[in-house]
Scaffold this motif. Structure first.
Motif, mmCIF file in Angstrom:
data_model
loop_
_atom_site.group_PDB
_atom_site.id
_atom_site.type_symbol
_atom_site.label_atom_id
_atom_site.label_comp_id
_atom_site.label_asym_id
_atom_site.label_seq_id
_atom_site.Cartn_x
_atom_site.Cartn_y
_atom_site.Cartn_z
ATOM 1 N N THR A 288 50.354 54.028 36.024
ATOM 2 C CA THR A 288 51.695 53.473 36.021
ATOM 3 C C THR A 288 52.429 53.774 37.322
ATOM 4 N N THR A 289 51.963 54.765 38.087
ATOM 5 C CA THR A 289 52.615 55.099 39.343
ATOM 6 C C THR A 289 51.788 54.653 40.543
ATOM 7 N N MET A 290 50.631 54.020 40.276
ATOM 8 C CA MET A 290 49.779 53.577 41.357
ATOM 9 C C MET A 290 50.310 52.292 41.980
ATOM 10 N N LYS A 291 49.714 51.901 43.099
ATOM 11 C CA LYS A 291 50.127 50.695 43.800
ATOM 12 C C LYS A 291 49.962 49.476 42.913
ATOM 13 N N LEU A 292 50.878 48.540 43.047
ATOM 14 C CA LEU A 292 50.855 47.330 42.244
ATOM 15 C C LEU A 292 49.570 46.553 42.509
ATOM 16 N N GLY A 293 48.989 45.990 41.442
ATOM 17 C CA GLY A 293 47.770 45.216 41.589
ATOM 18 C C GLY A 293 48.019 43.916 42.336
ATOM 19 N N CYS A 294 46.918 43.281 42.752
ATOM 20 C CA CYS A 294 47.018 42.009 43.466
ATOM 21 C C CYS A 294 45.800 41.160 43.131
ATOM 22 N N ALA A 295 46.039 39.963 42.605
ATOM 23 C CA ALA A 295 44.949 39.071 42.215
ATOM 24 C C ALA A 295 44.088 38.725 43.428
ATOM 25 N N GLN A 296 42.783 38.885 43.283
ATOM 26 C CA GLN A 296 41.851 38.632 44.375
ATOM 27 C C GLN A 296 41.486 37.143 44.452
ATOM 28 N N GLY A 297 41.561 36.590 45.659
ATOM 29 C CA GLY A 297 41.143 35.209 45.882
ATOM 30 C C GLY A 297 42.045 34.170 45.256
ATOM 31 N N PHE A 298 43.307 34.510 45.029
ATOM 32 C CA PHE A 298 44.231 33.565 44.398
ATOM 33 C C PHE A 298 45.582 33.634 45.094
ATOM 34 N N THR A 299 46.045 32.517 45.624
ATOM 35 C CA THR A 299 47.353 32.422 46.284
ATOM 36 C C THR A 299 48.078 31.193 45.761
ATOM 37 N N HIS A 300 49.339 31.366 45.436
ATOM 38 C CA HIS A 300 50.116 30.262 44.871
ATOM 39 C C HIS A 300 50.898 29.537 45.961
ATOM 40 N N LEU A 301 50.568 28.254 46.154
ATOM 41 C CA LEU A 301 51.302 27.391 47.073
ATOM 42 C C LEU A 301 52.195 26.473 46.258
ATOM 43 N N LEU B 41 36.865 44.332 24.257
ATOM 44 C CA LEU B 41 37.884 44.996 25.057
ATOM 45 C C LEU B 41 37.305 45.492 26.374
ATOM 46 N N ASP B 42 36.127 46.089 26.324
ATOM 47 C CA ASP B 42 35.496 46.605 27.532
ATOM 48 C C ASP B 42 35.223 45.476 28.522
ATOM 49 N N ALA B 43 34.732 44.325 28.021
ATOM 50 C CA ALA B 43 34.456 43.181 28.890
ATOM 51 C C ALA B 43 35.743 42.639 29.512
ATOM 52 N N THR B 44 36.818 42.595 28.704
ATOM 53 C CA THR B 44 38.104 42.102 29.202
ATOM 54 C C THR B 44 38.657 42.997 30.303
ATOM 55 N N LEU B 45 38.601 44.304 30.081
ATOM 56 C CA LEU B 45 39.098 45.254 31.065
ATOM 57 C C LEU B 45 38.309 45.166 32.369
ATOM 58 N N GLN B 46 37.009 44.970 32.271
ATOM 59 C CA GLN B 46 36.175 44.843 33.461
ATOM 60 C C GLN B 46 36.541 43.594 34.258
ATOM 61 N N HIS B 47 36.809 42.486 33.557
ATOM 62 C CA HIS B 47 37.200 41.249 34.234
ATOM 63 C C HIS B 47 38.554 41.397 34.924
ATOM 64 N N LEU B 48 39.500 42.033 34.250
ATOM 65 C CA LEU B 48 40.820 42.228 34.838
ATOM 66 C C LEU B 48 40.740 43.121 36.070
ATOM 67 N N GLU B 49 39.952 44.186 35.962
ATOM 68 C CA GLU B 49 39.809 45.117 37.083
ATOM 69 C C GLU B 49 39.136 44.434 38.273
ATOM 70 N N ALA B 50 38.096 43.632 37.999
ATOM 71 C CA ALA B 50 37.384 42.930 39.068
ATOM 72 C C ALA B 50 38.292 41.920 39.763
ATOM 73 N N GLY C 51 41.408 42.406 40.322
ATOM 74 C CA GLY C 51 42.462 43.106 41.045
ATOM 75 C C GLY C 51 43.753 43.259 40.273
ATOM 76 N N LEU C 52 43.720 42.959 38.976
ATOM 77 C CA LEU C 52 44.927 43.025 38.150
ATOM 78 C C LEU C 52 45.032 44.376 37.460
ATOM 79 N N LYS C 53 46.271 44.886 37.344
ATOM 80 C CA LYS C 53 46.498 46.183 36.716
ATOM 81 C C LYS C 53 47.404 46.044 35.503
ATOM 82 N N LEU C 54 47.193 46.951 34.550
ATOM 83 C CA LEU C 54 47.926 46.921 33.291
ATOM 84 C C LEU C 54 49.114 47.868 33.292
#
Length: 277
Positions: A59-72, A250-259, A261-264
């Protein structure tokens, strides 16, 4: 009376914690101990959280950032930019707003600028816990935006997919929209004025008309192919007919989110077990 450092174990999970000794009272397990031993209260019982690559420190770590995704943001042609004036804030909240702005700059969510064709005012409200919620009134820029047509899921269909499940986990992303990069060509559209000067977003801001569709597209891409998981914007629910099935999903979902670059937001993630059949 005193304090001592001790090793505590629960279900093979070991942690070193500080124990406080008092004259009278009831033994209390602090939140630090719950986090260290990966425990949670479920219907008055202590349960062990499933294997998960997050902990209370996240909760105090750096904010996550989606990998390979930019909103234009797609903007209609021949729309004249609007520069709005500063809305005066009560002195009682100015210090809190300055602190929030500083934190957003440190997280690389916003950046200070000197001028912009688009300028919007900010809106500040107080939360139940006394903290402030700062957002930008993007009403004028939103008039110029061509909204992405990517659909949001229907609640009826989501509930139908959950039929038969008995164990559920709800996951909430930390500052969800702020984990998505905003294309450089769209930065000026989000410029806003405060008593501390002019700023603009480098991540997707809340209140942007194209934000919901953009984020739903991202989450649908990240979670594509997974079973037992449903998503509505930044709210994710993982389910299973049994605890074992739920834990695998749940484990598969967490792995996808982590890969991705998203944080909970760990404080808002919960596990629930029901008697549904």
């Amino acid at each position: 009376m005193g304090c001592l450092e001790a090793e505590v174990m629960y279900d093979d999970q070991l942690a070193t914690v500080d124990l406080f000794v008092v004259n009278t009272g009831t033994a209390v397990l602090g939140r630090d101990l719950f986090a260290a031993l990966e425990l949670q209260l479920l219907d008055g019982r202590i349960v062990t959280l499933p294997c998960c690559p997050i902990n209370a420190a996240d909760t105090t770590m750096k904010l996550g950032c989606a990998q390979g995704f930019t909103h234009l943001v797609k903007v209609r042609a021949n729309v004249k930019p609007v520069q709005q004036k500063l809305r005066r804030l009560p002195f009682a909240v100015r210090e809190a707003v300055s602190k929030e702005l500083k934190q957003l700059v440190q997280q690389d969510v916003i950046e200070p600028i000197e001028s912009s064709e688009w300028v919007s005012p900010i809106v500040v409200t107080k939360k139940k816990d006394g903290k402030i919620w700062l957002c930008v009134d993007l009403q004028e820029p939103n008039r110029a935006i061509v909204v992405d047509s990517f659909p949001l899921p229907h609640m009826e269909e989501m509930f139908a997919e959950l039929r038969g499940s008995t164990v559920f986990s709800t996951l909430d992303l930390q500052s969800a929209y702020h984990q998505v990069l905003l294309h450089e060509d769209s930065h000026s559209l989000t410029s806003f004025i405060t008593h501390d000067g002019l700023f603009r977003y480098k991540r997707v801001p809340y209140g942007l008309a194209s934000g919901p569709s953009c984020f739903q597209r991202l989450m649908s891409t990240v979670l594509k192919g997974l079973t037992g998981v449903q998503c509505y914007l930044d709210d994710v629910i993982v389910s299973g007919k049994t605890s074992e099935e739920h834990d695998r999903n749940l484990d598969a979902t967490l792995q996808h989110l982590e890969a991705a670059g998203l944080k909970l937001n760990f404080d808002k993630c919960q596990i629930r077990q029901t008697e549904l059949s």
